[in-house]
Write an enzyme that holds these catalytic residues in place. Structure first.
Site, PDB file in Angstrom:
ATOM      1  N   GLY A 302       0.695  -1.173   0.021  1.00  0.00           N
ATOM      2  CA  GLY A 302      -0.001  -0.128  -0.194  1.00  0.00           C
ATOM      3  C   GLY A 302       0.737   1.279   0.028  1.00  0.00           C
ATOM      4  N   GLY A 304       0.411   5.388   1.767  1.00  0.00           N
ATOM      5  CA  GLY A 304      -0.329   6.332   2.461  1.00  0.00           C
ATOM      6  C   GLY A 304       0.201   7.590   2.189  1.00  0.00           C
ATOM      7  N   GLY A 305      -0.527   8.561   2.915  1.00  0.00           N
ATOM      8  CA  GLY A 305      -0.094  10.011   2.592  1.00  0.00           C
ATOM      9  C   GLY A 305       1.231  10.130   3.792  1.00  0.00           C
ATOM     10  N   GLY A 307       3.560   7.496   3.633  1.00  0.00           N
ATOM     11  CA  GLY A 307       4.667   6.700   3.462  1.00  0.00           C
ATOM     12  C   GLY A 307       4.102   5.458   2.717  1.00  0.00           C
ATOM     13  CB  VAL A 309       1.823   0.017   3.680  1.00  0.00           C
ATOM     14  CG1 VAL A 309       1.405  -1.032   4.785  1.00  0.00           C
ATOM     15  CG2 VAL A 309       1.093   1.482   4.195  1.00  0.00           C
ATOM     16  CG  ASP A 394      -8.918  10.853   7.041  1.00  0.00           C
ATOM     17  OD1 ASP A 394     -10.133  10.899   6.231  1.00  0.00           O
ATOM     18  OD2 ASP A 394      -7.995  10.098   6.469  1.00  0.00           O
TER      19      ASP A 394
END
Length: 523
Positions: A302, A304-305, A307, A309, A394
């Site tokens: 994955g 994310g905002g 970094g 995953v 969020d």
């Protein structure tokens, strides 16, 4: 020591500027002398990046033409004509007013154009208010042909045309039923800052050049004596080159040294914090441990905002937390570029993968209901079960992870905020969250205070999406009616006891569960 070095490097920068100022010889443009002077258009006096009247096109940006007619100055931006009320070259600020609304909010032809500025040319000020002009609105079943004006209101019922116009921030409240006051507010206009070639022109003028615009290359240029356009500055003397290079080298070395000192101090502060909070933090791993766990970061699962995953495998024990909050197993900190948070692996991924699939791939309603209940328990734990209240900010399907048994866990606390349990409101800077799930008070403080209830709103929006409201499957309704807004449509069907006609509802138990979830989302 660091403070003294910082002031010393700043002094060197000022020294370089003084040397450049006195050493570079005058080089007034012979290519286009007109670009070096201010020009007058109506009551407006200006220079780059504008052109018009006796100032040729090459002296300004192609779209920033000032039209002079007697004492009035106008310009066109994004197909809308504006009256230029004032121009301040020092602050790069224009005060403009829409030409079609100078005589009031009821022009001969109502345009559906909102006031939109080209963000490559202008900075849209964040401190002005918005006036919404509504035409042909249907309120309580009756169509009103007159215009309606509102401050900071985007919509009012169903209107055939809504035009949004910025106004000055000094307007706090007005009696907008009196259209003479609306006309007064519109005639005052609003301020915008232009950002075309500001830095380039400063460099050009420091070298005694004339700032202009090269139409062939479509960029800001500097006109200099006996030189072709296309450069940002006029050529300095050889001595100035040597001085500039020397100063830049010294400043660069000082800045690099200061960065290392600041980074070392920052690392020391972080290490001290970790040491002081030893009983509260998870297990710490070395960077080599993390690299070994992930097999040199081989399996990316994955992005994310904050970094990338990666999937990895732990050999030691795990920590425990609430069953519906993702488990933080450890962390790694080795300077600015080698930082990691280590969470438990959730084999079924995120919830969004299951609620956006086709009917044949959707989860059963009973499973969806259990997931919704689990998320609610997780939120209750964050809001009431911890010694310090945690506001997530969020909540959405993408941040709900599912284990092998489809037990949901709340994840991604990058926007979260800690507050005292008895705080009824919290203070945050800016907007946090994802469009479509953000509570109105988080988006604009005009709607109320931000609190843990903001997470509850996002939860409701997510539950409605799990129930299929926002997808609108199997529903055939007219876009011209108020029923085009799905929550209204679902509410009306519930009110009269009709079936909801949602995907996957094939038995009586499913119908009961879907009703519970939809009622919960509406609450």
């Amino acid at each position: 020591m660091v403070s003294k070095l910082h002031h010393y490097s700043s002094f060197l920068v000022y020294l370089a500027c003084l040397i450049i100022l006195f050493e570079i010889p005058p080089c007034l443009s012979s290519l286009d002398t007109a670009c070096n002077n201010q020009f007058k258009c109506g009551t407006i006096t200006g220079g780059f990046p504008f052109w018009g009247n006796d100032r040729p096109e090459g002296c300004g940006h192609p779209t920033l033409l000032l039209n002079c007619s007697g004492s009035n100055t106008t310009m066109e931006i994004m197909n809308i004509k504006y009256r230029v009320l004032s121009l301040n070259s020092g602050t790069q600020t224009l005060r403009i007013a829409r030409e079609d609304y100078l005589n009031g909010p009821c022009p001969s032809e109502v345009w559906s154009y909102n006031t939109t500025l080209d963000d490559e040319l202008f900075d849209n000020g964040s401190d002005y208010r918005y006036l919404s002009l509504h035409y042909g609105c249907t309120i309580d079943g009756t169509t009103n042909k007159d215009a309606y004006a509102a401050l900071d209101e985007i919509n009012r019922g169903l209107c055939s045309v809504i035009v949004v116009v910025p106004i000055l921030p000094i307007v706090t409240s007005q009696d907008f039923t009196n259209f003479s006051k609306v006309e007064e507010v519109l005639r005052r206009g609003f301020d915008v800052k232009w950002k075309v070639g500001n830095e380039e022109c400063k460099e050009c003028m420091r070298s005694n050049g004339a700032c202009g615009y090269d139409l062939s290359s479509n960029q800001t240029t500097c006109y200099c004596k006996d030189q072709s356009s296309g450069s940002r500055t006029c050529s300095p003397s050889v001595f100035s080159f040597v001085v500039i290079f020397t100063i830049i080298a010294i400043v660069f070395i000082c800045e690099m040294f200061l960065r290392k000192v600041r980074q070392r101090e920052n690392d020391e502060h972080v290490e001290e914090f970790i040491k002081n909070q030893d009983l509260l933090v998870s297990k710490r791993y070395t960077y080599s441990d993390v690299k070994k766990m992930t097999k040199a970061f081989a399996n990316k699962i994955g992005q994310g905002g904050y970094g990338v995953v990666y999937q990895g495998r732990l050999e030691d024990g795990r920590l425990t937390s609430h069953v519906n909050v993702v488990n933080l197993l450890g962390f790694s900190y080795h300077g600015k570029k080698k930082r990691a948070l280590i969470y438990e692996f959730m084999s079924n991924g995120s919830l969004d993968k299951f609620i956006y699939k086709g009917p044949s791939d959707r989860l059963e309603w009973k499973t969806l209901y259990e997931i919704a209940t689990g998320i609610a328990r997780g939120l209750e734990y964050l809001h009431r079960g911890c010694s310090t209240r945690i506001l997530h900010f969020d909540i959405k399907p993408h941040n709900i992870l599912l284990d092998e048994n489809f037990c949901p866990k709340i994840s991604d606390f990058g926007l979260a905020k800690l507050c005292k349990r008895d705080d009824s409101a919290v203070s945050i800077i800016g907007t946090r969250g994802t469009i479509g799930y953000i509570a109105t008070e988080v988006f604009s403080r005009n709607f109320g205070n931000v609190s843990h209830k903001s997470d509850v709103y996002s939860y409701g929006m997510m539950i409605s999406e799990m129930g299929g409201i926002r997808k609108g499957t199997d529903v055939r309704i007219s876009d011209t009616t108020s029923e085009a807004y799905f929550p209204h449509y679902i509410y009306k069907r519930l009110e009269v006891g009709k079936e909801l006609r949602l995907d996957g509802v094939i038995k009586e138990e499913d119908e009961e569960i879907s009703r519970k979830m939809i009622l919960l989302s509406l609450w």
